[in-house]
Scaffold this active site. Sequence first.
Site, PDB file in Angstrom:
ATOM      1  N   GLY A 222       0.777  -1.240   0.000  1.00  0.00           N
ATOM      2  CA  GLY A 222       0.000   0.000   0.000  1.00  0.00           C
ATOM      3  C   GLY A 222       0.800   1.277   0.000  1.00  0.00           C
ATOM      4  O   GLY A 222       0.216   2.351   0.180  1.00  0.00           O
ATOM      5  N   GLU A 263       4.528  -5.920   1.702  1.00  0.00           N
ATOM      6  CA  GLU A 263       4.088  -6.516   0.423  1.00  0.00           C
ATOM      7  C   GLU A 263       3.818  -5.423  -0.610  1.00  0.00           C
ATOM      8  O   GLU A 263       2.669  -5.202  -1.005  1.00  0.00           O
ATOM      9  CB  GLU A 263       2.800  -7.320   0.659  1.00  0.00           C
ATOM     10  CG  GLU A 263       2.926  -8.399   1.713  1.00  0.00           C
ATOM     11  CD  GLU A 263       1.573  -8.864   2.252  1.00  0.00           C
ATOM     12  OE1 GLU A 263       0.519  -8.340   1.824  1.00  0.00           O
ATOM     13  OE2 GLU A 263       1.559  -9.749   3.113  1.00  0.00           O
ATOM     14  N   GLY A 265       3.234  -3.600  -3.993  1.00  0.00           N
ATOM     15  CA  GLY A 265       2.940  -3.896  -5.396  1.00  0.00           C
ATOM     16  C   GLY A 265       3.247  -2.651  -6.218  1.00  0.00           C
ATOM     17  O   GLY A 265       4.252  -2.585  -6.929  1.00  0.00           O
ATOM     18  N   ARG A 302      -8.307   1.471 -14.437  1.00  0.00           N
ATOM     19  CA  ARG A 302      -8.192   2.270 -13.203  1.00  0.00           C
ATOM     20  C   ARG A 302      -8.936   3.609 -13.278  1.00  0.00           C
ATOM     21  O   ARG A 302      -9.621   3.989 -12.329  1.00  0.00           O
ATOM     22  CB  ARG A 302      -6.724   2.495 -12.837  1.00  0.00           C
ATOM     23  CG  ARG A 302      -5.935   1.200 -12.623  1.00  0.00           C
ATOM     24  CD  ARG A 302      -4.555   1.430 -12.004  1.00  0.00           C
ATOM     25  NE  ARG A 302      -4.667   1.812 -10.613  1.00  0.00           N
ATOM     26  CZ  ARG A 302      -4.491   3.035 -10.169  1.00  0.00           C
ATOM     27  NH1 ARG A 302      -4.168   3.998 -10.998  1.00  0.00           N
ATOM     28  NH2 ARG A 302      -4.641   3.302  -8.899  1.00  0.00           N
ATOM     29  N   CYS A 332     -17.690  -0.260 -26.182  1.00  0.00           N
ATOM     30  CA  CYS A 332     -19.095   0.157 -26.220  1.00  0.00           C
ATOM     31  C   CYS A 332     -19.635   0.371 -24.821  1.00  0.00           C
ATOM     32  O   CYS A 332     -20.525  -0.361 -24.357  1.00  0.00           O
ATOM     33  CB  CYS A 332     -19.924  -0.859 -26.989  1.00  0.00           C
ATOM     34  SG  CYS A 332     -19.761  -0.595 -28.735  1.00  0.00           S
ATOM     35  N   GLU A 333     -19.045   1.283 -24.140  1.00  0.00           N
ATOM     36  CA  GLU A 333     -19.409   1.710 -22.786  1.00  0.00           C
ATOM     37  C   GLU A 333     -18.835   3.116 -22.687  1.00  0.00           C
ATOM     38  O   GLU A 333     -17.975   3.487 -23.486  1.00  0.00           O
ATOM     39  CB  GLU A 333     -18.697   0.871 -21.712  1.00  0.00           C
ATOM     40  CG  GLU A 333     -18.914  -0.599 -21.788  1.00  0.00           C
ATOM     41  CD  GLU A 333     -20.016  -1.088 -20.886  1.00  0.00           C
ATOM     42  OE1 GLU A 333     -20.525  -0.314 -20.053  1.00  0.00           O
ATOM     43  OE2 GLU A 333     -20.386  -2.267 -21.032  1.00  0.00           O
TER      44      GLU A 333
HETATM   45  N1  LLP Z   1      -0.949  -7.079   0.074  1.00  0.00           N
HETATM   46  C1  LLP Z   1      -2.252  -7.363   0.007  1.00  0.00           C
HETATM   47  C2  LLP Z   1      -2.807  -8.342   0.923  1.00  0.00           C
HETATM   48  C3  LLP Z   1      -3.061  -6.720  -0.949  1.00  0.00           C
HETATM   49  O1  LLP Z   1      -4.353  -7.010  -1.003  1.00  0.00           O
HETATM   50  C4  LLP Z   1      -2.480  -5.783  -1.835  1.00  0.00           C
HETATM   51  C5  LLP Z   1      -3.296  -5.123  -2.844  1.00  0.00           C
HETATM   52  C6  LLP Z   1      -1.112  -5.515  -1.734  1.00  0.00           C
HETATM   53  C7  LLP Z   1      -0.373  -6.182  -0.766  1.00  0.00           C
HETATM   54  C8  LLP Z   1      -0.402  -4.556  -2.638  1.00  0.00           C
HETATM   55  O2  LLP Z   1      -0.878  -3.251  -2.543  1.00  0.00           O
HETATM   56  P1  LLP Z   1      -0.108  -2.080  -3.307  1.00  0.00           P
HETATM   57  O3  LLP Z   1       1.262  -1.975  -2.689  1.00  0.00           O
HETATM   58  O4  LLP Z   1       0.000  -2.452  -4.739  1.00  0.00           O
HETATM   59  O5  LLP Z   1      -0.930  -0.871  -3.115  1.00  0.00           O
HETATM   60  N2  LLP Z   1      -6.163  -2.457  -8.137  1.00  0.00           N
HETATM   61  C9  LLP Z   1      -6.037  -1.312  -7.243  1.00  0.00           C
HETATM   62  C10 LLP Z   1      -5.219  -1.612  -6.019  1.00  0.00           C
HETATM   63  C11 LLP Z   1      -5.841  -2.731  -5.187  1.00  0.00           C
HETATM   64  C12 LLP Z   1      -4.840  -3.697  -4.753  1.00  0.00           C
HETATM   65  C13 LLP Z   1      -5.415  -4.848  -4.018  1.00  0.00           C
HETATM   66  N3  LLP Z   1      -4.521  -5.391  -3.045  1.00  0.00           N
HETATM   67  C14 LLP Z   1      -5.473  -0.127  -8.015  1.00  0.00           C
HETATM   68  O6  LLP Z   1      -5.247  -0.255  -9.204  1.00  0.00           O
HETATM   69  O7  LLP Z   1      -5.322   0.945  -7.437  1.00  0.00           O
END
Ligand code: LLP
Length: 404
Positions: A222, A263, A265, A302, A332-333
């Site tokens: 996050g 964690e 991402g 997004r 088509c949206e």
């Molecule tokens: N750990 C867990 C348990 C998670 O559910 C997630 C993301 C992460 C780590 C990684 O989070 P990050 O560092 O990437 O923010 N699709 C959305 C973000 C939702 C991510 C869901 N879980 C977006 O595009 O903003």
Amino acid sequence: MSLSISNEQLKAAAAEFGTPLYVYHAEKITAQYQQLQTAFDGVFARFFYACKALTNISVLTHIHRIGCNIDCSSINEVYLALKAGFSPEQILYTSNGIGFEEITAAVEAGVSVNIDSLSNLEKFGKAYGSRYPVGIRLRPNIMAGGNLKISTGHATSKFGIPLEQLSQILVLKDAYQLRINCLHVHTGSEIKDVAVFIKVADIFFDLVPSFPDLQVLDMGGGFKVPYQDNEKGTDIDLLAKEVAFQLNKFEQAYGKPFQVWFEPGKYLVSECGYFVTTVNVLKETDSVCFAGINSGFNHLIRPMFYDAYHRIRNISNPEGPIKPYAVTGNICETDNFAWDRPINEIREHDLLVFDNAGAYGFEMGSNYNARFLPAQVLFKGGQMHLIRQRDTLEDLLKNQIVIN
Ligand code: LLP
């Protein structure tokens, strides 16, 4: 070496591989990981790349080679991680709402497992007792994150076992002699405020006496990355300092060291990614000029799903006069990427690039309207490498069965 990809390089990639095209900068991923390493130097911290952000196997292989661990949200992500070379010891599986057979498969693969419901924890106890260590995902009842859709720790969130059910967790722990070695909380995505992580540490602090096997405090992912020009990301140096202080406090109070896991991402792969598209049509109306591109929410959802902002640049006319545009998809949206966005003058066939498109871009794509998923390219060692071909009609039909 530059950690960004120039307009000329993106144009060359578009000419070679066509558009729409995702381009990722491998060394930018490395640099992001190194920033974490440097900030947390001397802290007992481990980083697990939340691969749901981008699972292309060549990206996973790169992330493995730079020494990062990996966090998986499905058993298939675990299998991809193993294929990319990660050892089970480097793999964390943090799922939610899954059938117990996936947990069994994760245990068979030998990876670390976090469980997010009392129901699965009980099944785990029955199946493994004290034979396999396990982590639990808690719901801390904290509202945090960029918007409600990406907030996962609040009091009505489906994620994790609510804190108020602690006594039930402890009943299961004792009944099955569970070895709970990890407490996990992920409060959401785009968390700028370091204080959120410290709140989580405070919650963990009070829980330590209930979990004698505890070794790991997993604070999830996050970390915020800046999407808009004037935005700031999470202050990683400050976070590292505060977390070091917390770990020290834990050790002083409980007389043993704990490790902290994260964690990330987006932090690792968002800024490495560029999404290159071509303008198909310009539609001038009295109030708006629509720039219709050869993509849509099937390739980058997004903006439509979260009202997320992505910088959009006209790399074919970077010096052109700035004008307002609605940048729209061809699905088509109503799939607007942006309304009333100032962009250098757009002509048909110009290339528009979306920045910060590495995380949750391709990965959340689909074949809606029977359109092809884009090709993906990894820019590594100064060279563009195709890492996924564009779909073909055969891909759309691959699993379908024609009946008479
Ligand atoms: N750990 C867990 C348990 C998670 O559910 C997630 C993301 C992460 C780590 C990684 O989070 P990050 O560092 O990437 O923010 N699709 C959305 C973000 C939702 C991510 C869901 N879980 C977006 O595009 O903003």
